[in-house]
Enzyme design. Structure first.
Site, PDB file in Angstrom:
ATOM      1  N   HIS A  11      -4.916   1.227   7.291  1.00 61.58           N
ATOM      2  CA  HIS A  11      -3.579   1.823   7.412  1.00 61.58           C
ATOM      3  C   HIS A  11      -3.424   2.984   6.418  1.00 61.58           C
ATOM      4  O   HIS A  11      -2.941   4.063   6.777  1.00 61.58           O
ATOM      5  CB  HIS A  11      -2.525   0.730   7.162  1.00 61.58           C
ATOM      6  CG  HIS A  11      -1.099   1.178   7.307  1.00 61.58           C
ATOM      7  ND1 HIS A  11      -0.296   0.783   8.353  1.00 61.58           N
ATOM      8  CD2 HIS A  11      -0.333   1.998   6.539  1.00 61.58           C
ATOM      9  CE1 HIS A  11       0.913   1.343   8.212  1.00 61.58           C
ATOM     10  NE2 HIS A  11       0.915   2.075   7.110  1.00 61.58           N
ATOM     11  N   GLU A  12      -3.869   2.767   5.175  1.00 59.94           N
ATOM     12  CA  GLU A  12      -3.736   3.819   4.150  1.00 59.94           C
ATOM     13  C   GLU A  12      -4.648   5.007   4.449  1.00 59.94           C
ATOM     14  O   GLU A  12      -4.244   6.168   4.313  1.00 59.94           O
ATOM     15  CB  GLU A  12      -4.051   3.266   2.758  1.00 59.94           C
ATOM     16  CG  GLU A  12      -3.087   2.220   2.249  1.00 59.94           C
ATOM     17  CD  GLU A  12      -1.645   2.532   2.533  1.00 59.94           C
ATOM     18  OE1 GLU A  12      -1.208   3.685   2.336  1.00 59.94           O
ATOM     19  OE2 GLU A  12      -0.926   1.628   2.983  1.00 59.94           O
ATOM     20  N   GLN A  61       2.873   9.845   1.640  1.00 67.43           N
ATOM     21  CA  GLN A  61       4.152   9.135   1.759  1.00 67.43           C
ATOM     22  C   GLN A  61       5.112   9.478   0.626  1.00 67.43           C
ATOM     23  O   GLN A  61       6.303   9.171   0.710  1.00 67.43           O
ATOM     24  CB  GLN A  61       3.918   7.619   1.787  1.00 67.43           C
ATOM     25  CG  GLN A  61       3.206   7.149   3.050  1.00 67.43           C
ATOM     26  CD  GLN A  61       3.028   5.655   3.056  1.00 67.43           C
ATOM     27  OE1 GLN A  61       2.116   5.135   2.428  1.00 67.43           O
ATOM     28  NE2 GLN A  61       3.904   4.936   3.740  1.00 67.43           N
ATOM     29  N   CYS A 106       5.341  -0.209   7.836  1.00 66.40           N
ATOM     30  CA  CYS A 106       4.995   0.997   7.078  1.00 66.40           C
ATOM     31  C   CYS A 106       6.218   1.457   6.302  1.00 66.40           C
ATOM     32  O   CYS A 106       7.322   1.510   6.848  1.00 66.40           O
ATOM     33  CB  CYS A 106       4.551   2.099   8.043  1.00 66.40           C
ATOM     34  SG  CYS A 106       4.131   3.651   7.213  1.00 66.40           S
ATOM     35  N   LEU A 107       6.021   1.777   5.035  1.00 70.23           N
ATOM     36  CA  LEU A 107       7.153   2.215   4.209  1.00 70.23           C
ATOM     37  C   LEU A 107       7.787   3.495   4.735  1.00 70.23           C
ATOM     38  O   LEU A 107       8.936   3.794   4.432  1.00 70.23           O
ATOM     39  CB  LEU A 107       6.700   2.410   2.757  1.00 70.23           C
ATOM     40  CG  LEU A 107       6.332   1.116   2.024  1.00 70.23           C
ATOM     41  CD1 LEU A 107       5.672   1.432   0.691  1.00 70.23           C
ATOM     42  CD2 LEU A 107       7.564   0.248   1.816  1.00 70.23           C
ATOM     43  N   GLY A 166       0.843  -1.181   0.000  1.00 69.62           N
ATOM     44  CA  GLY A 166       0.000   0.000   0.000  1.00 69.62           C
ATOM     45  C   GLY A 166       0.881   1.234   0.000  1.00 69.62           C
ATOM     46  O   GLY A 166       2.049   1.178   0.419  1.00 69.62           O
ATOM     47  N   HIS A 189      -3.237   7.197   6.931  1.00 68.06           N
ATOM     48  CA  HIS A 189      -2.227   8.104   6.348  1.00 68.06           C
ATOM     49  C   HIS A 189      -2.896   9.363   5.788  1.00 68.06           C
ATOM     50  O   HIS A 189      -2.367  10.468   5.901  1.00 68.06           O
ATOM     51  CB  HIS A 189      -1.472   7.420   5.199  1.00 68.06           C
ATOM     52  CG  HIS A 189      -0.277   6.614   5.631  1.00 68.06           C
ATOM     53  ND1 HIS A 189       0.771   7.147   6.364  1.00 68.06           N
ATOM     54  CD2 HIS A 189       0.057   5.316   5.423  1.00 68.06           C
ATOM     55  CE1 HIS A 189       1.685   6.212   6.578  1.00 68.06           C
ATOM     56  NE2 HIS A 189       1.275   5.075   6.023  1.00 68.06           N
TER      57      HIS A 189
HETATM   58 NI    NI Z   1       2.258   3.272   6.089  1.00 74.28          NI
END
Ligand code: NI
Length: 182
Positions: free
Chosen positions: A135-136, A51, A93-94, A46, A139
């Site tokens: 999660h997205e 991000q 998480c990236l 995702g 964000h």
């Molecule tokens: Ni994340």
């Protein structure tokens, strides 16, 4: 298409609530293509626009982490309209390289969103998909996953992150193993 820089925790864009996308135009389609490329390269399941430094209400989810193009979901202006049940699983998480922790989420969510053709749609997801969607969408609200962990866990992680920041090692690590990052 171009790879975009993945922002890591500490960048204010990650804790800023995004603005809705007003029109699905060529600029949005280009952004989505670039984000898709970036998510595949990471790799991740995702990626939300903040991000990559873009404060717009738009995210991608692809549980295949790039291996199956048919599974890419592009969600524009997504909103959770229903949720049920409970799960608590480990997330990555990236924007938090090397950080993993358990987060409480609903077991099932219904999300209303606009697709790339500008059509309003709804999707139901459970288990991992529910987790990725939550999660997205977090964000897009400017909420990062450590804020959903226990205060103790959060303190420990923040301490470790501050040390990495001091050592100049707090940055996105491309190609790093775990695929369940979003
Ligand atoms: Ni994340």
């Amino acid at each position: 298409m171009a790879l975009m820089d993945i922002r890591v925790y500490g960048d204010p864009v990650l804790e800023t609530r995004t603005k809705p996308v007003e029109k699905v135009d060529e600029a949005i389609r280009t952004l989505v293509a670039d984000m898709h490329e970036t998510m595949k390269a990471a790799p991740g399941i995702g990626l939300a626009a903040p991000q990559v430094g873009v404060s717009k209400r738009l995210c991608l989810v692809d549980l295949s982490a790039g291996s199956d193009p048919a599974r890419l979901m592009v969600l524009i202006n997504p909103e959770i309209i229903a949720e049920e049940g409970y799960q608590k699983e480990e997330e990555g998480c990236l924007s938090f390289p090397g950080v993993f922790g358990h987060v409480e989420r609903p077991m099932k969510v219904t999300v209303r969103y606009t697709d790339l053709d500008g059509t309003e749609r709804e999707i139901e997801g459970d288990d991992l998909l529910a987790r990725a969607l939550c999660h997205e969408i977090d964000h897009l609200e400017g909420v990062v996953f450590i804020n959903r962990m226990s205060p103790l866990k959060r303190r420990l992680l923040l301490k470790a992150i501050r040390k990495l920041q001091r050592d100049g090692q707090w940055e996105h690590r491309p190609g790093e193993g775990a695929e369940e990052r979003a």
